[in-house]
Design a protein around this motif. Structure first.
Motif, PDB file in Angstrom:
ATOM      1  N   LYS A  20       0.802  -1.219   0.000  1.00  0.00           N
ATOM      2  CA  LYS A  20       0.000   0.000   0.000  1.00  0.00           C
ATOM      3  C   LYS A  20       0.839   1.276   0.000  1.00  0.00           C
ATOM      4  CE  LYS A  20      -4.086  -2.058   2.109  1.00  0.00           C
ATOM      5  NZ  LYS A  20      -5.114  -1.972   3.157  1.00  0.00           N
ATOM      6  N   SER A  22       3.153   2.571  -2.059  1.00  0.00           N
ATOM      7  CA  SER A  22       3.232   3.331  -3.301  1.00  0.00           C
ATOM      8  C   SER A  22       1.901   3.975  -3.642  1.00  0.00           C
ATOM      9  CB  SER A  22       3.677   2.413  -4.443  1.00  0.00           C
ATOM     10  OG  SER A  22       4.982   1.958  -4.195  1.00  0.00           O
ATOM     11  N   ALA A  23       0.825   3.324  -3.267  1.00  0.00           N
ATOM     12  CA  ALA A  23      -0.500   3.881  -3.543  1.00  0.00           C
ATOM     13  C   ALA A  23      -0.700   5.214  -2.835  1.00  0.00           C
ATOM     14  CB  ALA A  23      -1.577   2.890  -3.094  1.00  0.00           C
ATOM     15  N   GLN A  24       0.031   5.404  -1.751  1.00  0.00           N
ATOM     16  CA  GLN A  24      -0.109   6.639  -0.992  1.00  0.00           C
ATOM     17  C   GLN A  24       0.793   7.753  -1.525  1.00  0.00           C
ATOM     18  OE1 GLN A  24       0.871   5.110   2.818  1.00  0.00           O
ATOM     19  NE2 GLN A  24      -1.092   4.092   3.127  1.00  0.00           N
ATOM     20  N   ASN A  26       1.368   8.365  -5.044  1.00  0.00           N
ATOM     21  CA  ASN A  26       1.190   8.727  -6.453  1.00  0.00           C
ATOM     22  C   ASN A  26       0.933  10.216  -6.594  1.00  0.00           C
ATOM     23  OD1 ASN A  26      -1.255   7.903  -5.133  1.00  0.00           O
ATOM     24  ND2 ASN A  26      -2.300   8.137  -7.067  1.00  0.00           N
ATOM     25  N   TYR A  38      -5.328   6.233 -10.115  1.00  0.00           N
ATOM     26  CA  TYR A  38      -5.339   4.833  -9.704  1.00  0.00           C
ATOM     27  C   TYR A  38      -4.283   4.025 -10.458  1.00  0.00           C
ATOM     28  CZ  TYR A  38      -9.579   6.731  -7.810  1.00  0.00           C
ATOM     29  OH  TYR A  38     -10.468   7.530  -7.141  1.00  0.00           O
ATOM     30  N   THR A  41      -0.927   3.884  -8.810  1.00  0.00           N
ATOM     31  CA  THR A  41      -0.716   3.002  -7.657  1.00  0.00           C
ATOM     32  C   THR A  41      -0.064   1.697  -8.080  1.00  0.00           C
ATOM     33  OG1 THR A  41      -2.873   1.861  -7.743  1.00  0.00           O
ATOM     34  CG2 THR A  41      -2.781   3.980  -6.578  1.00  0.00           C
ATOM     35  N   THR A  43       2.992   0.053  -9.371  1.00  0.00           N
ATOM     36  CA  THR A  43       4.390   0.459  -9.441  1.00  0.00           C
ATOM     37  C   THR A  43       5.322  -0.737  -9.601  1.00  0.00           C
ATOM     38  OG1 THR A  43       4.781   0.319  -7.058  1.00  0.00           O
ATOM     39  CG2 THR A  43       3.886   2.408  -7.911  1.00  0.00           C
ATOM     40  N   GLU A 164      -2.087  -6.182  -8.750  1.00  0.00           N
ATOM     41  CA  GLU A 164      -1.965  -4.729  -8.690  1.00  0.00           C
ATOM     42  C   GLU A 164      -3.141  -4.022  -9.375  1.00  0.00           C
ATOM     43  OE1 GLU A 164       0.577  -2.472  -7.264  1.00  0.00           O
ATOM     44  OE2 GLU A 164       0.373  -4.305  -6.080  1.00  0.00           O
ATOM     45  N   ALA A 168      -5.828  -1.416  -7.610  1.00  0.00           N
ATOM     46  CA  ALA A 168      -6.150  -0.096  -8.162  1.00  0.00           C
ATOM     47  C   ALA A 168      -7.658   0.081  -8.317  1.00  0.00           C
ATOM     48  CB  ALA A 168      -5.446   0.081  -9.510  1.00  0.00           C
ATOM     49  N   LYS A 171      -9.301   0.611  -4.908  1.00  0.00           N
ATOM     50  CA  LYS A 171      -9.144   1.983  -4.436  1.00  0.00           C
ATOM     51  C   LYS A 171     -10.153   2.897  -5.120  1.00  0.00           C
ATOM     52  CE  LYS A 171      -7.154   5.589  -2.528  1.00  0.00           C
ATOM     53  NZ  LYS A 171      -7.462   5.942  -1.126  1.00  0.00           N
TER      54      LYS A 171
END
Length: 346
Positions: A20, A22-24, A26, A38, A41, A43, A164, A168, A171
């Protein structure tokens, strides 16, 4: 020794952040109906974190029905539970059991044990009965001359791409930003034995095949073949125009809008001697008149060899190709009208 080398490479090349993290980080801002936030996220780091586990010696080459494959399906199930992505089967049952009797019936004399497909699901907000399938095969060939065939590219790369992409879309759904159609994340077993897991699914579909809009199938997207040594920003697309002109045109437009990857149709040729169109799991959907795209990087010297290891994956390419599939799925899932099938299945 191999595992020690992998760990070192993982730390130095792709880092050790959680799924999680990398999702935070972007950079794009959330905009309604804009998938860019999305997509970012997905990566290289997160794909690598998955793949260095999924294609490790611990999973023993993920041979169908064997202990390593059982570890693989547990890894997938645990991921979906952790991400709170539901199973279409209900509760914590993410496995569509594929009995040994099915394998024996389809491949006389082949002694395979019970296995399972892994399924996860995000319900569509407006057209929940229409299903977009994103698939990859979870198995590999086990051992060769007592060496583990890790199958990092085949098809660890496709498997982690699906994870992945699912994250996305989850999210986006949490943000109230789609998808309008439902999405089935389908990890099939027994591909290496003759596309058997996908055959089982299409024989015993969880959702009616007539409600299935497309199958976007990912099988080997982490490497570069000899033909593209000088131009690695490519992916082979197979089948996009076989059943639906709209799907092919949408795919082209999505790529131009978001990714600008060189879409190579060499193996889409009707006269392709490799017959790749018939050699991965999308074909079991295409036989039923469901439009498909098969994403593929071509074969390489490590194909079906013990040297197909996660340290040889190009993670930046894997990221780009995974994002392309995500963007394509996003457009199919959120467009107003269902894709038109204007050609007959072959």
């Amino acid at each position: 020794m191999k595992r020690i080398i992998y760990t070192s490479l993982l730390l130095s090349v792709i880092g050790c952040a959680s799924n999680k993290s990398s999702a935070q980080k972007n950079s794009s801002k959330k905009v309604e109906n804009d998938p860019t936030y999305y997509a970012e996220t997905i990566t290289a780091k997160d794909l690598g974190n998955h793949l260095f586990v999924y294609a490790s010696d611990e999973f023993e080459g993920r041979n169908t029905g064997e202990p390593g494959q059982k570890k693989a399906v547990k890894y997938l199930k645990d991921f979906y539970i952790n991400e709170e992505i539901a199973s279409p089967l209900g509760g914590d049952n993410y496995f569509q059991d594929v009995p040994a009797s099915f394998f024996k019936r389809r491949r006389m004399g082949m002694k395979l044990k019970d296995s399972e497909n892994v399924l996860a699901f995000i319900k569509g907000s407006e057209k929940p009965d229409e299903i977009v399938v994103i698939s990859a095969h979870l198995d590999h060939i086990g051992f060769m001359d007592e060496e583990v065939c890790n199958g990092a590219d085949d098809d660890g790369s496709g498997t982690v791409a699906v994870l992945e992409i699912a994250q996305a879309f989850k999210k986006a759904a949490e943000d109230g930003n789609g998808p309008k159609r439902s999405i089935l994340f389908l990890h099939v077993t027994g591909e290496e034995k003759g596309l058997l897991g996908s055959k089982y699914y299409t024989d015993n579909p969880i959702f009616p095949l007539e409600n299935t809009v497309t199958d976007l199938n990912i099988d080997m997207i982490g490497r570069i073949d000899a033909r593209h040594k000088g131009n690695p920003n490519y992916v082979y697309l197979i089948g996009s125009d076989k059943l639906s002109t709209e799907l092919h045109e949408l795919s082209e437009e999505v790529n131009k809008k978001y990714m600008n990857i060189d879409l190579d149709y060499k193996y889409n040729d009707e006269n392709d001697p490799n017959r790749f169109y018939y050699r991965s799991d999308h074909y079991n959907f295409a036989k039923h008149g469901i439009p498909v795209i098969f994403y593929f990087n071509g074969t390489h010297a490590d194909y079906h060899r013990p040297t197909d290891t996660p340290d040889r994956i190009n993670y930046n390419l894997l990221e780009n190709r995974t994002r392309l599939v995500f963007y394509t799925a996003w457009e199919v899932a959120n467009r107003e009208n269902r894709l038109v099938v204007d050609k007959k299945a072959k």
